[in-house]
Design a protein around this motif. Structure first.
Motif, PDB file in Angstrom:
ATOM      1  N   GLY A 146       0.370  -0.126  -5.235  1.00 35.56           N
ATOM      2  CA  GLY A 146       1.283  -1.273  -5.067  1.00 35.56           C
ATOM      3  C   GLY A 146       1.172  -2.047  -4.544  1.00 35.56           C
ATOM      4  O   GLY A 146       0.181  -1.966  -3.290  1.00 35.56           O
ATOM      5  N   THR A 156       5.968  -7.254  -4.262  1.00 32.91           N
ATOM      6  CA  THR A 156       6.801  -5.841  -3.865  1.00 32.91           C
ATOM      7  C   THR A 156       8.091  -6.138  -3.403  1.00 32.91           C
ATOM      8  O   THR A 156       8.046  -7.099  -2.273  1.00 32.91           O
ATOM      9  CB  THR A 156       5.851  -4.918  -2.993  1.00 32.91           C
ATOM     10  OG1 THR A 156       4.679  -4.660  -3.336  1.00 32.91           O
ATOM     11  CG2 THR A 156       6.717  -3.792  -2.611  1.00 32.91           C
ATOM     12  N   LEU A 186       3.042   4.019  -4.392  1.00 28.95           N
ATOM     13  CA  LEU A 186       4.017   2.861  -3.986  1.00 28.95           C
ATOM     14  C   LEU A 186       4.058   2.597  -2.302  1.00 28.95           C
ATOM     15  O   LEU A 186       3.623   3.757  -1.557  1.00 28.95           O
ATOM     16  CB  LEU A 186       5.358   3.139  -4.559  1.00 28.95           C
ATOM     17  CG  LEU A 186       5.536   3.173  -5.878  1.00 28.95           C
ATOM     18  CD1 LEU A 186       7.050   3.328  -6.293  1.00 28.95           C
ATOM     19  CD2 LEU A 186       5.002   2.229  -6.816  1.00 28.95           C
ATOM     20  N   ARG A 205       5.475  -2.624 -13.162  1.00 36.10           N
ATOM     21  CA  ARG A 205       6.214  -2.680 -12.248  1.00 36.10           C
ATOM     22  C   ARG A 205       7.067  -1.513 -12.172  1.00 36.10           C
ATOM     23  O   ARG A 205       7.902  -1.226 -12.865  1.00 36.10           O
ATOM     24  CB  ARG A 205       7.233  -3.910 -12.217  1.00 36.10           C
ATOM     25  CG  ARG A 205       8.284  -4.145 -11.121  1.00 36.10           C
ATOM     26  CD  ARG A 205       8.793  -5.399 -11.148  1.00 36.10           C
ATOM     27  NE  ARG A 205       7.789  -6.598 -10.672  1.00 36.10           N
ATOM     28  CZ  ARG A 205       7.358  -6.785  -9.640  1.00 36.10           C
ATOM     29  NH1 ARG A 205       7.723  -6.307  -8.598  1.00 36.10           N
ATOM     30  NH2 ARG A 205       6.511  -8.125  -9.626  1.00 36.10           N
ATOM     31  N   SER A 213       7.733  -2.540  -7.154  1.00 39.00           N
ATOM     32  CA  SER A 213       6.437  -3.081  -6.718  1.00 39.00           C
ATOM     33  C   SER A 213       5.503  -2.497  -7.999  1.00 39.00           C
ATOM     34  O   SER A 213       5.680  -1.817  -8.833  1.00 39.00           O
ATOM     35  CB  SER A 213       5.889  -1.807  -5.580  1.00 39.00           C
ATOM     36  OG  SER A 213       4.605  -2.068  -5.213  1.00 39.00           O
TER      37      SER A 213
END
Length: 286
Positions: A146, A156, A186, A205, A213
């Motif tokens: 992420g 993010t 993440l 995503r 993120s």
């Protein structure tokens, strides 16, 4: 957190080095071949011309691609449609780079027909570069992370922490992390129950109850890492969790689902039945 930041810097640097290496390698090939009337100048000027233009392409394409990602139709389109759209749009600003460079190299003179022809040449070459980039750089993108804001503008998004005085909910409990390998990739601030996955070119995503993120991986790989979270693929660019479905709408051959985080995901004909069953099961649970 420091290890996470270091991994992002390493990932970003590796990608930039890969693109620079491609620009130089393809520049050598084009300088040797001399396509589009660039065969007469000496080798070194041709190498600088082609390598420089290809390096500029990666920069222009990254900027244009980030702008296109803000358009829902672009994000939900198929891979090839996104690639063609990217090349068609990014080839226009490349004219401002290629035209003066070509004039300096071979004494080219601009005119409307010549500019149109040059645009077509740019689009043709850049489409080939995009395909090669997907094959060479895309397949090597197995390291997943992420990201905070990077050179491509990926961000993010985290929701603010709760203010009820309870435990810190910005970090998912160990039981949630153990069920999903994807969550461990993440940033801690957005780890929570997974609501949906949205494909954005080479990235996925990951939308959770705590925010979203970007993760550098294929959608298929991300779906395999959601663990025990029930859900199904809704579209070539979307996967939705069953518990996140708030509403399912169908109008003719078009369908979509509204999720608990306010997002609306398209549902393709291929995945219509599975999503309809999920929505029906979700409705019956109330």
């Amino acid at each position: 957190m420091r290890d996470f930041a270091n991994s992002q810097a390493e990932l970003w640097l590796r990608q930039r080095v890969g693109e620079l290496g491609m620009a130089l390698g393809l520049g050598l090939v084009f300088a040797y071949i001399g396509p589009f009337s660039t065969d007469k100048p000496d080798f070194l000027p041709k190498l600088g011309y082609w390598a420089g233009l290809l390096a500029c392409w990666f920069i222009v394409a990254a900027v244009v691609e980030q702008a296109l990602r803000s358009i829902d139709a672009y994000r939900s389109a198929g891979v090839w449609i996104r690639r063609i759209c990217l090349v068609a749009v990014a080839s226009a600003p490349m004219l401002a780079v290629v035209a003066p460079a070509t004039t300096a190299l071979v004494g080219w003179e601009a005119s409307v027909p010549e500019l149109l022809e040059m645009y077509g040449q740019i689009a043709l070459i850049c489409l080939g570069v995009v395909i090669l980039s997907d094959g060479i750089l895309g397949t090597s993108r197995t390291a997943v992370a992420g990201r905070g804001e990077d050179a491509g503008g990926a961000t993010t998004h985290a929701l603010p922490p709760p203010t009820d005085g309870g435990a810190d909910a910005t970090i998912a409990p160990p039981s949630v992390l153990a069920e999903s390998t994807l969550l461990t990739r993440l940033p801690p601030a957005v780890r929570g129950p997974i609501l949906c996955l949205e494909m954005e070119d080479h990235y996925v995503r990951v939308h959770t109850s705590r925010g979203s993120s970007l993760v550098l991986m294929r959608l298929g790989d991300a779906m395999r890492e959601v663990g025990s979270t029930p859900g199904a693929q809704a579209h070539r660019s979307w996967w939705v969790a069953a518990d996140a479905i708030e509403n399912f709408e169908r109008s003719g051959r078009a369908a979509r689902v509204t999720l608990s985080n306010g997002l609306t995901a398209p549902v393709s004909q291929r995945h219509l039945q599975s999503i309809a069953e999920l929505a029906q099961g979700r409705a019956s649970s109330f």
